[in-house]
Enzyme design. Structure first.
Site: not given
Ligand code: IPE
Ligand code: IPE
Ligand code: MG
Length: 249
Positions: A24, A72
């Site tokens: 991330d 996502n």
């Protein structure tokens, strides 16, 4: 294939067999220096390469990378498309290095949702690397823990419906076997970069007893030394699995 002499701090018989990483911070890394988010994703590929090399050096059997979650898909279309293109390009370009390092590629997730060019390239690379004997790289794509649990539930219900399974005989093993991750051991160590302390729908069932290492480092900045820190942190933990310290010796 492991080459642990370079890292005397590492306890050789306590190297995790399976490391899972929530990669991330690509977007924040790029924005911090005035670039578009996509530049961060491209830099993130270098960190993937480094992490894979390190995993190979350490003789880690499995490394699972959270590359694209079910959620996502809700990102702007331009970012999703660019990520899919980056995936195709990377999975193609990295074949020589996967072969050289003996890395076997596997996928995890709802791959059929991906654009067909991605499916083709992934299948091709999985096929070419299938006999490699080193680290297995599991790419989690269009994956979420809840998605997998739903799929596993459907699978188990069908087994019951077809009289192949008795409801009373449902065990942990039944669920583990019905999951997309059934061929992989549970992660020993889960790493999340970028300072966020959440799981974001990653391996929900599988991380029940994983050690978790959070780092503030953004994924494009994640270097071998950061991975090493995570391994040493892992090795400093006592994994009790519900027992007492005294029972462990
Ligand atoms: C991780 O980086 C990569 C993917 C989720 C595809 P992010 O894109 O989430 O970066 P941040 O968290 O916005 O900085
Ligand atoms: C998790 O990162 C998914 C991947 C790394 C692929 P996100 O950036 O999507 O997670 P949230 O939205 O911050 O929880
Ligand atoms: Mg993020």
């Amino acid at each position: 294939m492991a080459n642990l002499e370079l890292y005397p701090q590492i306890i050789s018989n306590r190297v995790p067999k399976h490391v899972a990483i929530i990669m991330d911070g690509n977007g924040r890394w790029a924005k911090k220096q005035g670039y578009l988010r996509m530049f961060g994703h491209k830099q993130g590929v270098n960190s993937v390469r480094t992490a894979l090399e390190f995993a190979s050096e350490l003789g880690i059997d499995f490394i699972t990378l959270y590359a694209f979650s079910t959620e996502n898909w809700n990102r702007p279309k331009t970012e999703v498309n660019a990520l899919m293109q980056l995936l195709v390009d990377t999975v193609e370009k990295e074949i020589p290095s996967l072969m050289k390092n003996g890395i076997r590629l596997k996928t995890l997730g709802n791959i059929s949702q991906l654009p067909s060019k991605c499916i083709k390239q992934l299948n091709h690379t999985v096929e070419i690397t299938k006999d490699n004997q080193g680290t297995t790289l599991v790419l989690a794509l269009s994956y979420s823990g809840r998605w997998d649990l739903i799929e596993a539930t459907k699978n188990i219900v069908n087994q019951v419906r077809n009289n192949n399974l008795n409801v009373e005989n449902i065990t942990e093993e039944t669920i583990t076997r019905a999951l997309n991750t059934s061929e992989f051991p549970n992660p020993d160590l889960l790493i999340r970069t970028s300072g966020e302390m959440r799981i974001s729908n990653f391996l929900l069932w599988e991380i029940a007893y994983s050690e978790i290492h959070f780092t503030d480092v953004l994924w494009p900045d994640f270097k071998k030394e950061d991975f090493l820190k995570a391994i040493l942190d892992y090795q400093s933990r006592e994994r009790r699995f519900g027992k007492t310290t005294e029972q462990l010796t």
